[in-house]
Write a protein that holds these residues in place. Structure first.
Motif, mmCIF file in Angstrom:
data_model
loop_
_atom_site.group_PDB
_atom_site.id
_atom_site.type_symbol
_atom_site.label_atom_id
_atom_site.label_comp_id
_atom_site.label_asym_id
_atom_site.label_seq_id
_atom_site.Cartn_x
_atom_site.Cartn_y
_atom_site.Cartn_z
ATOM 1 N N PHE A 158 5.322 4.256 8.962
ATOM 2 C CA PHE A 158 5.129 3.203 7.970
ATOM 3 C C PHE A 158 5.753 3.625 6.641
ATOM 4 O O PHE A 158 5.976 4.807 6.380
ATOM 5 N N HIS A 159 6.010 2.631 5.806
ATOM 6 C CA HIS A 159 6.568 2.935 4.488
ATOM 7 C C HIS A 159 5.445 3.320 3.522
ATOM 8 O O HIS A 159 4.398 2.668 3.473
ATOM 9 N N SER A 212 -1.227 2.701 -1.510
ATOM 10 C CA SER A 212 0.145 2.518 -1.028
ATOM 11 C C SER A 212 0.630 1.088 -1.186
ATOM 12 O O SER A 212 1.832 0.821 -1.048
ATOM 13 N N LEU A 213 -0.266 0.170 -1.506
ATOM 14 C CA LEU A 213 0.144 -1.228 -1.679
ATOM 15 C C LEU A 213 1.007 -1.422 -2.917
ATOM 16 O O LEU A 213 1.581 -2.503 -3.109
ATOM 17 N N ILE A 272 3.027 -4.930 8.868
ATOM 18 C CA ILE A 272 1.647 -4.882 8.394
ATOM 19 C C ILE A 272 1.486 -3.614 7.562
ATOM 20 O O ILE A 272 2.215 -2.633 7.738
ATOM 21 N N SER A 273 0.533 -3.631 6.667
ATOM 22 C CA SER A 273 0.304 -2.489 5.793
ATOM 23 C C SER A 273 -0.590 -1.462 6.469
ATOM 24 O O SER A 273 -1.241 -1.744 7.484
ATOM 25 N N SER A 274 -0.632 -0.265 5.894
ATOM 26 C CA SER A 274 -1.525 0.771 6.424
ATOM 27 C C SER A 274 -2.982 0.371 6.258
ATOM 28 O O SER A 274 -3.843 0.780 7.043
ATOM 29 N N LEU A 275 -3.280 -0.452 5.260
ATOM 30 C CA LEU A 275 -4.645 -0.946 5.076
ATOM 31 C C LEU A 275 -5.032 -1.854 6.230
ATOM 32 O O LEU A 275 -6.163 -1.780 6.741
ATOM 33 N N GLU A 276 -4.134 -2.711 6.655
ATOM 34 C CA GLU A 276 -4.422 -3.582 7.796
ATOM 35 C C GLU A 276 -4.534 -2.772 9.084
ATOM 36 O O GLU A 276 -5.351 -3.089 9.956
ATOM 37 N N CYS A 331 -8.745 -7.447 4.206
ATOM 38 C CA CYS A 331 -9.120 -6.172 4.826
ATOM 39 C C CYS A 331 -10.476 -5.686 4.337
ATOM 40 O O CYS A 331 -11.319 -5.256 5.131
ATOM 41 N N THR A 332 -10.689 -5.743 3.009
ATOM 42 C CA THR A 332 -11.960 -5.267 2.452
ATOM 43 C C THR A 332 -13.122 -6.096 2.967
ATOM 44 O O THR A 332 -14.172 -5.557 3.341
ATOM 45 N N PHE A 333 -12.940 -7.413 2.988
ATOM 46 C CA PHE A 333 -14.004 -8.292 3.475
ATOM 47 C C PHE A 333 -14.322 -7.996 4.938
ATOM 48 O O PHE A 333 -15.492 -7.932 5.321
#
Length: 433
Positions: A324-325, A412-413, A192-196, A26-28
């Motif tokens: 989302f969780h 949140s990860l 999928i995560s909130s970051l994704e 995600c960061t990249f």
């Protein structure tokens, strides 16, 4: 008792994807998109490599926080360039085999052409150093006979373009791979995560930004000198224009005054103070600020609608993570509140912008008893203290909500569903015999 379906802490990735894989991917993608998509205006001469790099780094941070604003800025500059080409096709220079494409217009609007007054032996001593002239000003000066049409080809402009093809290609590959990965997870019903989710929003803005700035030179540093046949003082005198002591950019601002509100005109006043400052405090400016976007005839209703779609689409993607969780109920509540704030403020912003753009005459007459010719006349009538208060409140509220969403996406990860770390089984998509 801890939930067995929730993975707590740092997850290693020997047999599947782990926390580092999610963060790195995600960061990249976010940094690569924010860096490679930026096409800033020509820097002030003598600024130096490190100052230029630092300036671009600040804009990269701005793009990470407000990617939808950069997309809207690119769209307005694209609209301005297209209108310039349309005006050129109606001019007498078409019959003279003069060249003017959208690349020329972008190059002009980013400060690529500098007007130089005649030497002292043919006219009064120049009062100004070289000043940048945009596409509208070039056409006006040439029509009046104050300059000869700039003789520069598309190939010469292309040579000034320092676009790193490898970086652009890498960005496209990363976007495609990230998109395919998300689609694969959705097809196999993997979380999928909130970051994704936030990264998907960046990709949503990056693709149209690439399109709008596809003809704008990247990291161009050299300019073309356009020699004037008449001094600036004579130009102003002959056109009946008085040199304003408080002009915004150059004495030629009167050629292309703001005709109406753009998508970002209110934003820059309220949200973009660190980026609102001009390239230099000197007047006239030595180059155009990056926020400059002045379509000669403003934006059409369709262009405003496209801008609204991008703004609402970007902010709306975050609301998808409503259920989302999150590690705690408080964080989930703050995420929902922040999502509602950014979507709601975009809706309010677009509504106010539409009302002012299409109803400024009636509002100005009803509230202040004045006849407004352009939307900015109405804005000038509103007390400065009231504007400052509204803009300050909106800036703090929106920026705080945006920063919370960005920070929470990473923090949140520390507690996520196990499905986040399950990898896509790509062989399931292949036909079996």
């Amino acid at each position: 008792m801890p939930d067995p379906d929730i993975a707590h802490g740092w997850i290693s990735s020997p047999d599947g994807r782990g926390t580092l894989d999610v963060i790195w991917s995600c960061t990249f993608t976010i940094v690569l998109c924010s860096w490679s998509v930026l096409c800033l205006n020509i820097p002030r001469r003598g600024k130096g490599y490190w100052k230029t790099l630092g300036h671009k780094s600040v804009w990269v941070i701005f793009t990470i926080v407000f990617p939808e604003v950069v997309t809207a800025l690119a769209a307005e500059q694209w609209s301005s360039a297209r209108q310039s080409v349309a005006d050129f096709k109606k001019s007498r220079f078409v019959q003279q085999d003069c060249m003017w494409s959208i690349k020329h217009a972008f190059f002009a609007d980013m400060g690529g052409f500098m007007l130089r007054e005649p030497p002292p032996n043919t006219s009064p001593a120049p009062r100004f150093k070289d000043i940048p002239i945009d596409a509208v000003q070039i056409l006006w000066l040439a029509e009046k006979g104050y300059i000869n049409w700039p003789n520069i080809s598309e190939e010469q402009i292309r040579d000034k373009n320092k676009a790193d093809g490898f970086a652009r290609l890498l960005t496209v590959i990363q976007i495609v791979w990230f998109g395919v990965s998300c689609l694969g997870r959705a097809a196999q019903k993997l979380a999928i995560s909130s970051l994704e989710l936030g990264t998907i929003a960046y990709v949503f803005c990056t693709i149209p930004t690439f399109f709008f700035w596809s003809n704008k030179p990247l990291d161009a540093e050299t300019v073309e000198i356009v020699h004037a046949t008449t001094s600036m003082a004579e130009i102003l005198a002959q056109t009946g224009s008085k040199e304003a002591t408080l002009y915004d950019l150059t004495p030629l601002d009167f050629i292309n005054p703001p005709q109406g509100l753009s998508l970002l005109s209110l934003f820059w006043d309220g949200f973009g103070y660190p980026f609102l400052q001009n390239t230099t405090d000197k007047r006239p400016v030595e180059t155009f600020p990056n926020r400059k976007a002045t379509p000669p005839r403003g934006l059409s209703a369709l262009e405003l609608a496209v801008g609204a779609f991008i703004g609402l689409g970007y902010t709306g993607i975050h609301v998808v993570g409503w259920n989302f969780h999150f590690p705690t109920d408080v964080e989930l509540l703050l995420w929902r509140i922040s999502g509602c704030i950014i979507v709601g403020m975009v809706v309010v912003y677009l509504f106010v912008l539409a009302v002012i753009t299409f109803g400024f005459k009636q509002i100005a007459r009803a509230l202040y008893g004045i006849d407004a010719n352009v939307p900015n006349d109405l804005r000038s009538a509103v007390p400065a203290s009231a504007q400052t208060a509204v803009f300050a409140l909106a800036s703090v509220l929106y920026t705080t909500a945006r920063l919370y969403i960005i920070i929470e996406a990473f923090t949140s990860l520390r507690a996520q569903p196990m499905g986040i770390y399950m990898t896509v089984e790509w062989n399931n998509f292949l036909p079996h015999f």
